[in-house]
Every structure is written in structure tokens, then in C-alpha cells.
Design an enzyme around this catalytic site. Sequence first.
Site, PDB file in Angstrom:
ATOM      1  N   GLY A   9       0.893  -1.223  -0.050  1.00  0.00           N
ATOM      2  CA  GLY A   9      -0.060  -0.046  -0.094  1.00  0.00           C
ATOM      3  C   GLY A   9       0.994   1.302  -0.184  1.00  0.00           C
ATOM      4  N   GLN A  13      -1.905   7.595   1.288  1.00  0.00           N
ATOM      5  CA  GLN A  13      -1.551   8.875   1.896  1.00  0.00           C
ATOM      6  C   GLN A  13      -0.232   8.502   2.850  1.00  0.00           C
ATOM      7  OE1 GLN A  13      -4.032  10.232   4.997  1.00  0.00           O
ATOM      8  NE2 GLN A  13      -3.186  12.314   5.025  1.00  0.00           N
ATOM      9  N   ASP A  35       1.879  -1.646  -4.567  1.00  0.00           N
ATOM     10  CA  ASP A  35       0.573  -1.398  -4.493  1.00  0.00           C
ATOM     11  C   ASP A  35      -0.276  -1.982  -5.485  1.00  0.00           C
ATOM     12  OD1 ASP A  35      -1.840  -0.015  -4.145  1.00  0.00           O
ATOM     13  OD2 ASP A  35      -0.457   1.557  -2.772  1.00  0.00           O
ATOM     14  N   ILE A  36      -1.272  -1.888  -5.606  1.00  0.00           N
ATOM     15  CA  ILE A  36      -2.326  -2.367  -6.752  1.00  0.00           C
ATOM     16  C   ILE A  36      -2.217  -1.383  -8.090  1.00  0.00           C
ATOM     17  CG2 ILE A  36      -3.765  -4.108  -5.294  1.00  0.00           C
ATOM     18  CD1 ILE A  36      -5.900  -2.026  -5.542  1.00  0.00           C
ATOM     19  N   ARG A  37      -1.763  -0.372  -7.640  1.00  0.00           N
ATOM     20  CA  ARG A  37      -1.519   0.694  -8.758  1.00  0.00           C
ATOM     21  C   ARG A  37      -0.322   1.465  -8.355  1.00  0.00           C
ATOM     22  NH1 ARG A  37      -2.966   5.536  -5.930  1.00  0.00           N
ATOM     23  NH2 ARG A  37      -3.745   4.911  -3.909  1.00  0.00           N
ATOM     24  N   TYR A 143     -14.708  -0.520   9.734  1.00  0.00           N
ATOM     25  CA  TYR A 143     -13.409  -0.064   9.654  1.00  0.00           C
ATOM     26  C   TYR A 143     -12.817  -0.585  11.373  1.00  0.00           C
ATOM     27  CZ  TYR A 143      -8.897   2.896   9.690  1.00  0.00           C
ATOM     28  OH  TYR A 143      -7.867   3.482   9.695  1.00  0.00           O
TER      29      TYR A 143
HETATM   30  C1  AKB Z   1     -10.275   7.445   8.858  1.00  0.00           C
HETATM   31  O1  AKB Z   1     -10.724   8.763   9.127  1.00  0.00           O
HETATM   32  O2  AKB Z   1     -10.917   6.567   8.499  1.00  0.00           O
HETATM   33  C2  AKB Z   1      -8.777   7.501   9.206  1.00  0.00           C
HETATM   34  C3  AKB Z   1      -8.593   6.956  10.396  1.00  0.00           C
HETATM   35  C4  AKB Z   1      -8.794   7.903  11.796  1.00  0.00           C
HETATM   36  O3  AKB Z   1      -8.036   5.932  11.006  1.00  0.00           O
HETATM   37  N1  AKB Z   1      -8.086   8.814   8.990  1.00  0.00           N
END
Ligand code: AKB
Length: 313
Positions: A9, A13, A35-37, A143
Site C-alpha cells: 500500500g 497517503q 501497491d495495486i496501482r 473499519y
Molecule cells: C479515517 O478517518 O478513517 C482514518 C482513521 C482515523 O483511521 N483517517
Amino acid sequence: MHKSILILGACGQIGTELTLNLRETYGNESVIASDIREGNENLMDSGSFELLDATDYDALEEVIAYYEIDEVYLMAAMLSATAEKFPERAWNLNMNSLFNVLNLAKDKKIKRIFWPSSIAVFGPSTPKTNTPQNTIMEPSTVYGISKQSGERWCNYYHHKFGVDVRSLRYPGLISWKTQPGGGTTDYAVEIYHKALTEGAYSCFLNKDTKLPMMFMDDAIRATQQLMATDMEKIGIRSSYNLSAMSFSPKEIAQNIKEHIPEFEIFYEPDFRQAIADSWPNSIDDSQARKDWGWKPLFDLNKTTKDMLGNLKA
Ligand code: AKB
């Protein structure tokens, strides 16, 4: 000591700046980007690059054997806002890539792993202010669930199999070299771009939503510092709390106005407001300070000066 490093990756960023910094520290030929790109010119021109999907174990194993890799930095991930739209894809990417590197380390094919966690491991029931290292963690986002599970697996692989995996709970990261994508804290980067190009910004979070943030230079320094720390000093194998500053959209806008007085901000909160509301507004990182001497160098004033100066240039 010579070591060979692989960044997964590398074009995102964090990955872009991490790769360039590690190349400066260890030499261009020692740091392989993947990375994939493809990434930006600086990244592509400064060292080797492999097109590689971090969820593909066989391809990963092949690259690791070919370059005789010692350390892997797994920076590939789907961030909070995008993960809410594609829960299964987020889970597959975030978890399978982690299992791949943990298993490669367990089988002694690599020696050390860096894996980023996030303030997203915390949830609505977590104490919001000065959130401790160890506290209630009931993340309410896809996430956050993947990062919380990942932390448990890192801790498990360390204690069960001796895997040397190290991790930081990054706050929102602010940088000018590469734009973030798909996160909830991305507003704090977009706002600088819009302030310079349009003199106004429509923010997707409410004016008083205070979140933990960090300038990229601090995040990269923390990462390199943790990875260079002696094994016996690392007391946390899930992930370290890490902190630099906290501010709300209103506060960052005021700070920008000191440089661009005509700058205007509007508030149009969308689905990301609920994500931000579930996260802490400040973080206690005393464990990182005690174990390996962490200390941030950038506050909001310094960040704004650096962001506006570099974006203008
Ligand atoms: C997000 O906003 O998803 C990330 C994080 C806080 O892990 N920047």
C-alpha cells in the site's frame, strides 16, 4: 545493519511518505514499494516498485523471497467512510492482508511487521476525553471492527508464536504530498486545499466535532521510532495510543483564517458525522511516551503554516 523492507500500500497517503522517508534512512535500493496501482513520480523514480495485491498470499510470498525481505509495513487498508459502503470488501482487505503478513512472520519468512491501527478501535461507550490505552472498546464502524480484531490478532501472534509485530493507533493524519481517500478525518486535509483554491469549504462534519489529529511528519517519525525500538521496551503488542493535537472544524477554520482572512467555512454534515461522533476527542498516549520516548513536534499552528506553505508552493 543492512535490511530489506517491503511497503504494502505504498501509494496511499501514509505509504507514499513512509516509503520516501525509509528510502532516505536505509537507502533507495533497500526499500521496495508495492501497491495495486502505480504511485507518484517521486515514489516510482526513487526505487523498486512491484504491482502487488496484499491479499494474495502466493504473490506476496514470491516478492518477499525474491527481495529477501526482513520487514514489512502493511499500509493497504480500506478506511472508515468507504468501509461503511463496502463492509465485506473492507473486512476481506483489512483482515486477509494482515493474516498474510502475520503468517509469513510466523513461518519465519519475515522478521518484523508494522501494522497501523486507528482511533477507530474506540466506540460510543469509550471515555471520550483523554481516552486511555486500555479502556472499553466497542467500535460501531466496519473499519473500527476490523482494526479492533486486527489488534487482537497481532497480540495473539506475538504471544503465541513470537511474531515481532508493532502497531500504532493513528489519529486523523494531515499531509500535503498525497491526498487521503475514504476516511472521516479527510476533511482536515481537504479544507487546506479548498482554502487555497476556492477560499471556502463545505465541511461534512459539524463545527464542534473535535477529533484527535496529527501532522504526517510526526506520524512517520513515530512509526520509524517504534520500529527501531529494542524488543524488550515494547510493552504493547496490540497497538499504542498515539496523540499530537485535537481540534474541531471550527477551530481549524479559525486557524486558517489567520493566514487567509477571507476564508469561509459552511457545515453540511453527512453520514460521516455518525462515525466521527463514535470516536474519542482526545487520546492519552502516555504509554508510548514512557516505553519508547514518543513526543509530537507539530501543533495546529505549525501544521497550518506547513500545509499552506507547501500547498501554495
Ligand atoms: C479515517 O478517518 O478513517 C482514518 C482513521 C482515523 O483511521 N483517517
